[in-house]
Scaffold this active site. Structure first.
Site, PDB file in Angstrom:
ATOM      1  N   LYS A  92       0.867  -1.184   0.000  1.00  0.00           N
ATOM      2  CA  LYS A  92       0.000   0.000   0.000  1.00  0.00           C
ATOM      3  C   LYS A  92       0.901   1.231   0.000  1.00  0.00           C
ATOM      4  O   LYS A  92       1.975   1.228   0.605  1.00  0.00           O
ATOM      5  CB  LYS A  92      -0.871  -0.036   1.257  1.00  0.00           C
ATOM      6  CG  LYS A  92      -1.931   1.044   1.353  1.00  0.00           C
ATOM      7  CD  LYS A  92      -2.755   0.849   2.643  1.00  0.00           C
ATOM      8  CE  LYS A  92      -3.880   1.867   2.761  1.00  0.00           C
ATOM      9  NZ  LYS A  92      -4.692   1.628   3.981  1.00  0.00           N
ATOM     10  N   SER A 167      -9.649   1.664   3.168  1.00  0.00           N
ATOM     11  CA  SER A 167      -8.812   2.496   2.318  1.00  0.00           C
ATOM     12  C   SER A 167      -7.811   1.706   1.475  1.00  0.00           C
ATOM     13  O   SER A 167      -7.321   2.227   0.477  1.00  0.00           O
ATOM     14  CB  SER A 167      -8.042   3.503   3.178  1.00  0.00           C
ATOM     15  OG  SER A 167      -7.118   2.830   4.004  1.00  0.00           O
ATOM     16  N   SER A 191      -9.657  -0.748   7.139  1.00  0.00           N
ATOM     17  CA  SER A 191      -9.069  -0.532   5.812  1.00  0.00           C
ATOM     18  C   SER A 191      -8.399  -1.743   5.165  1.00  0.00           C
ATOM     19  O   SER A 191      -8.063  -1.694   3.982  1.00  0.00           O
ATOM     20  CB  SER A 191      -8.051   0.607   5.875  1.00  0.00           C
ATOM     21  OG  SER A 191      -8.720   1.827   5.987  1.00  0.00           O
TER      22      SER A 191
END
Lengths: 502, 92, 471
Positions: A92, A167, A191
């Site tokens: 990420k 997210s 997330s």
């Protein structure tokens, strides 16, 4: 296998579906494919599909191929390789990578190339990782749909009209779309789990402190935790075991016990709790799927216990107050002086800082900074921040009490399946809806517990439904054990049309 | 009640500019979030002993010097720099 | 009307640790810009602080040395404000659970200045302003500080000066800081108000920030006291504000603009865990404290009978008192060693810095040996003085300059012989003396001294001469 070495457990009698990591490991060891060839396949797939999925912000072919070449050298030299060695993965874009742009999907960090590696990336490099690139996310991890990204949201590999979730939407989209074997995301209020659930894959949010946060660009420091997003529970256990290590650079780090050795343990007699409040407001088909999973567990010999957890009703505001407060402080440092974006036109330092921040942060991030500043400011601190801290204590205690009677808690990962793209920020949508959609995931972060999301069905539109198993602190091995046994019994993962087919 | 003045004040503290034209809508938005946050004030709770999430204490480092980074690395990401310093020019 | 000054101090003291408070960069003063930096102390995203244990220990020692209670449970907080010298836009500090509370420092007039708290925090970087451009150097960023906050207990500028000196003295004694105000390793903020004498009510206060010398503190306080009194006398009102003292003009002026609205929004630092100091650890740290200047002063004056003025000089710096303690060890009259230090040795140490460094060639053991010889009567006072000068020049032991026979002194028959020789040789002087000119005997004494090559002891010679002449 000679009969005397056969394990006398029921599990040995059933066929186990091997996870992707072990399959790739075998392919590499058996020289069915070289690591460079494998890596090229993934890079090609990214090249072909990223325009549509928008999973990656930055692709790093040079890094990946160099790492892959090293693995091939080892194999050629007849050396043994580890399970994660040569397995192409992604990070990420809030996990710091030395010399590789790390943006948090924010304009304010455009061009920022960290001068150090996050601990998790260091650990994986020691394992011989092949890192394909950095994946999309909500800006500074603030969002539930990946749509607050400066680079536009990642798409759901099951339906391009739908979001990948957030997210860590980019990681989920990449893994679900087979543009990476696995990825590391971060979970502050859901997330990892929510996008994993939206994309029909596995997401593990470890106990707070199990995995080092060093190098993870902070959203809310007392909630943030890095964890794996994978195709299979076995993969999640392998990756977790590699990264759940004590790190002296993170004062809140502790490490955890490995999960892989007990993954296939018998689950008979395990007590699985279902908190009635976790099912409140959850869409009917999602609720059905979770309750169906409970039946599967019962069939496997586990005991289902229903109980009340009234404290859940204030977990959401408590989470948002505390997370926004911490965020307002964590994001103060983006001032255009040391790194990242700097406003072009300004008059004096103060003006430069304000312009940089106003131009560099997106709307949702600014909203949360303002709200966080508000709850900490003089006159409001006691009513919001202080009260929320006390309530957080009450939530921790409530979970402690629950875990005196049950081994794990079973709940939906999200009250719904993947949103239609644009829905959360549409004209008719109440702005609070985004926050409310995190209702199932945030209690875990508030209490610092581990939880794993696994696919447990699909809705009418064919979009995946996820359920989560919540465990006691530092007891990832139990939730992964239960998740694995369910996965092996039910095989609820649906392949998508995208990416590399192994 | 969240007022326009509240928003102006927290914007100043947050080092964010709020456009005059957005002030009313932002005040309204913030009021919504604050009302949502206010739901916790309907809950009675005894003062909890929440310390830190895993009740950890004394994570210390030994007082031993490690080499610092070269100044070139430290300044690598600086939007502007001069004479080995980070630089904010006045501009106009 | 007469006005009383009411003042309180907030003093920042840089701790003399090897490394910064939250990372392993050096704390050395100076250095090329941004060379004592790493991702942690320039606040790169994703970095985390890790607390230096010695910072906690030093702060607790500072608390113990100033009679504080030590918190068994303390925590770190974030103080949020955005300024280019603060790379994270918050300073990690302590808010409601500091390490030390409720101490005091006693002044020579007997008054106790109460210490409200001592907490640990990180220093900020350095800004250089040049034609409106701002240059930033983070070398100092993250250097550990303790902040020592007093109650508004000061009633005069002399008390303030003595407090700062005492604080410096204590911190240096316990070895936690060099407290060099010129280098910024000790900085004082003073809050000041005035009130009509006899009034109990506190007036509105102003705060003067960041003063870097005791002289400036005194001058600034003086100016601010006068300014506030004038303001009130002329019917005005004191405005609560933060001021800076301008050394060049000798005046104070307001520091803040609207841009820095201040609301620090303190909250628990989530990246750090609780600091727990059990009683045993506190006692262990207490046992590490050296004898403090106050205790030494009492010992010197009460036990050794050293005059207060001398004792104050001996205790001013730890280096001197340690030298003295060693040099006076086992002496019947430790004052002998004190006299040598304050007399002959101090003459060679011109500045305060010289005195603090106490860089002399003679060791305390060598001085001790000299004092012992003197006490045993083996060495006469004038010989000892000459010997010490030579010792201080060369760093050699007393025995290098004084022979065995010197130390043996003169036996009575030799003395008698020398005296008789002198009387015979200086008949005129003897006659003068006999006729009442006391001073004439000094010439005869000189002759004896010459014969004995200085070994003779003047009082004994005079006694012997008088004996012989009187016959």
């Amino acid at each position: 296998m000679p009969p005397n070495r056969r394990r006398i457990t029921s599990s040995s009698e059933r066929e186990r579906k091997m996870g992707q990591i072990k399959r790739i490991h075998e392919m590499l060891v058996n020289k069915e494919i070289s690591c460079v060839e494998l890596t090229k396949k993934y890079l090609e797939a990214i090249e072909n599909s990223n325009k549509e999925l928008n999973a990656y912000i930055t692709v790093t072919p040079e890094v990946a191929l160099a790492q892959a070449a090293k693995v091939d050298e080892k194999l050629a030299a007849g050396e043994t390789i580890g399970l994660l060695e040569g397995v192409p993965m992604t990070l990420k874009d809030n996990i710091s990578t030395k010399g590789i742009e790390t943006t948090c999907a924010s304009k304010i960090l455009t061009g920022y190339k960290p001068i150090y590696d996050a601990t998790v990336y260091e650990l994986l490099q020691k394992e011989g990782v092949v890192m394909l690139g950095k994946t999309n996310m909500d800006e500074f991890a603030m969002g539930s749909s990946c749509e607050t990204s400066y680079y536009g949201g990642a798409k759901n590999p099951h339906s391009l009209d739908h979001v990948a979730g957030g997210s860590s939407g980019g990681v989920a989209s990449a893994v679900g779309g087979n543009l990476a074997v696995y990825g590391l995301g971060s979970d502050t209020g859901g997330s990892i789990r929510q996008p994993a659930s939206f994309c029909g894959i596995v997401g593990l949010k470890p106990t707070y402190g199990a995995v080092s946060r060093y190098g993870l660009i902070a959203y809310a420091s007392s909630f943030d935790q890095i964890g794996p997003i994978t195709h299979d529970v076995e993969d999640a256990a392998i990756v977790f075991d590699a990264i759940a290590k004590y790190d002296e650079r993170d004062s809140t780090s502790r490490g955890s016990e490995p999960a892989l050795p007990t993954l296939d343990n018998d689950i008979r007699g395990k007590k699985i709790g279902i908190a009635n409040q976790y099912l409140d407001g959850v869409r009917e088909d999602v609720k059905e799927a979770v309750l169906q999973a409970a039946k599967v567990y019962e069939d496997m010999g586990a005991e289902i216990v229903y109980f009340d957890l009234p404290e859940l009703k204030f977990a959401l505001p408590v989470y948002y107050i505390l997370a926004m407060a911490e965020a307002s402080s964590n994001l103060g440092r983006y001032d255009g002086i040391r790194y990242g974006y700097k406003a072009e036109h300004y008059n004096g330092t103060h003006d430069m800082i304000c312009r940089t921040r106003s131009e560099g942060f997106g709307k949702e991030v600014q909203r949360r900074i303002l709200m966080g500043t508000y709850v900490l400011s003089a006159g409001y601190y006691d009513a919001y921040y202080k009260k929320a801290v006390n309530l957080r204590g009450a939530i921790v205690e409530a979970f402690d009490r629950a875990f005196m009677n049950v081994d794990v808690i079973l709940a939906p990962t999200a009250p719904v399946t993947a949103f239609k793209s644009g829905y959360l920020f549409g004209e008719e949508t109440d702005q609070l809806e985004q926050y409310l959609s995190d209702i199932c995931t945030v209690p875990v972060n508030t209490a610092g517990l581990p939880a794993v999301s696994v696919p447990c069905g699909v809705d009418r539109e064919g979009l995946p439904i996820g359920m989560q198993l919540i465990g006691k602190k530092f007891d990832e091995k139990t939730i992964l054990n239960l998740a694995y046994r369910y996965e092996q019994a039910e095989h609820k993962t649906i392949e998508t049309k995208w990416g590399v087919k192994l | 009640m969240v007022t326009r003045e509240d928003i102006e004040n927290i914007a100043l503290l947050s080092k964010l500019f709020v456009d005059e034209k957005d002030l009313d809508s932002l005040t309204e938005e913030m009021q919504k979030i604050v009302s949502f946050a206010d739901t916790i004030n309907s809950v009675e709770v005894k003062s909890g002993d929440f310390d830190n999430i895993n009740n950890l204490s004394n994570a210390f480092r030994k007082d031993e010097v490690k080499e610092s980074y070269p100044v070139g690395e430290i300044l690598k990401n600086a939007p502007e720099q001069a004479e080995d310093h980070f630089l904010v020019r006045k501009r106009a | 009307m007469k006005y009383e000054l009411v003042a309180g101090f907030e003093t920042h003291v840089e701790l003399q640790t090897n490394t910064k408070i939250f990372c392993s960069c050096t704390t050395k003063f100076g250095g090329d810009p941004n060379t004592h930096c790493c991702p942690v102390c320039i606040g790169l995203p994703g970095t985390l602080p890790k607390l230096n244990e010695r910072v906690v220990e030093y702060a607790i020692m500072a608390g113990l040395a100033t009679n504080c209670e030590i918190a068994e449970i303390a925590k770190m907080d974030r103080k949020n404000y955005c300024y280019p010298d603060l790379p994270k836009a918050y300073q990690i500090s302590q808010y409601d659970k500091p390490l030390c509370e409720h101490g005091y420092i006693q002044l020579s007039n007997g008054r106790k200045i109460r210490i409200l708290r001592i907490h640990i925090e990180e220093d900020a970087g350095k800004l250089i302003h040049n034609h409106g451009d701002t240059y930033v150097d983070y070398n100092r960023g993250g250097v550990p500080l303790i902040e020592i906050v007093t109650e508004p207990d000061f009633r005069s500028i002399d008390e303030a000066k003595e407090y700062v000196e005492k604080l410096q003295q204590i911190m240096r004694y316990i070895g936690v800081s060099d407290c060099r105000m010129q280098e910024g390793s000790m900085r004082c903020d003073v809050n000041i108000s005035v009130r009509p004498e006899g009034s109990e009510k506190l007036g509105t206060r102003t705060e003067i920030k960041n003063m870097n010398s005791i002289t400036n503190i005194a001058k600034a306080m003086e100016y601010e006291y006068e300014r506030q009194v004038d303001l009130i006398e002329s019917g005005g009102e004191v405005v609560q504000e933060t001021l800076r003292y301008d050394d060049a003009t000798g005046t104070t002026s307001s520091m803040r603009s609207k841009e820095d609205a201040h609301d620090y929004r303190y909250f628990r630092e989530p990246d750090l865990v609780t600091i727990s100091t059990p009683k045993e650890k506190i006692e262990e740290l207490r046992s590490r404290l050296p004898e403090l200047p106050e205790q030494k002063f009492a010992r010197y004056t009460e036990e050794y009978g050293i005059p207060e003025k001398d004792a104050a000089q001996l205790t001013k710096y730890r280096s001197i008192s340690e030298f003295f303690d060693k040099a006076s060890e086992g002496l019947k009259a430790p004052k002998t060693a004190s006299n040598f230090i304050i007399g002959q040795i101090f003459r060679r140490l011109e500045t305060e810095a010289d005195k603090e460094a106490f860089d002399v060639k003679t060791t305390a053991d060598q001085l001790n040996e000299l004092c012992r010889l003197l006490e045993s009567g083996k060495l006469k006072n004038n010989l000892a003085k000459t010997a010490l000068e030579k010792m201080l020049d060369s760093g050699k032991a007393v025995t290098e300059f004084v022979s065995e026979s010197d130390m043996a002194g003169l036996d009575d028959s030799t003395l008698t012989e020398y005296c008789q020789n002198a009387i015979n040789a200086m008949q005129a002087a003897v006659a003068d003396y006999k006729s009442g000119k006391e001073k004439a005997l000094m010439a005869v004494l000189g002759n004896v001294m010459k014969q004995s090559r200085g070994r003779a002891d003047a009082p004994s010679v005079i006694k012997k001469l008088k004996e012989l002449i009187g016959q």
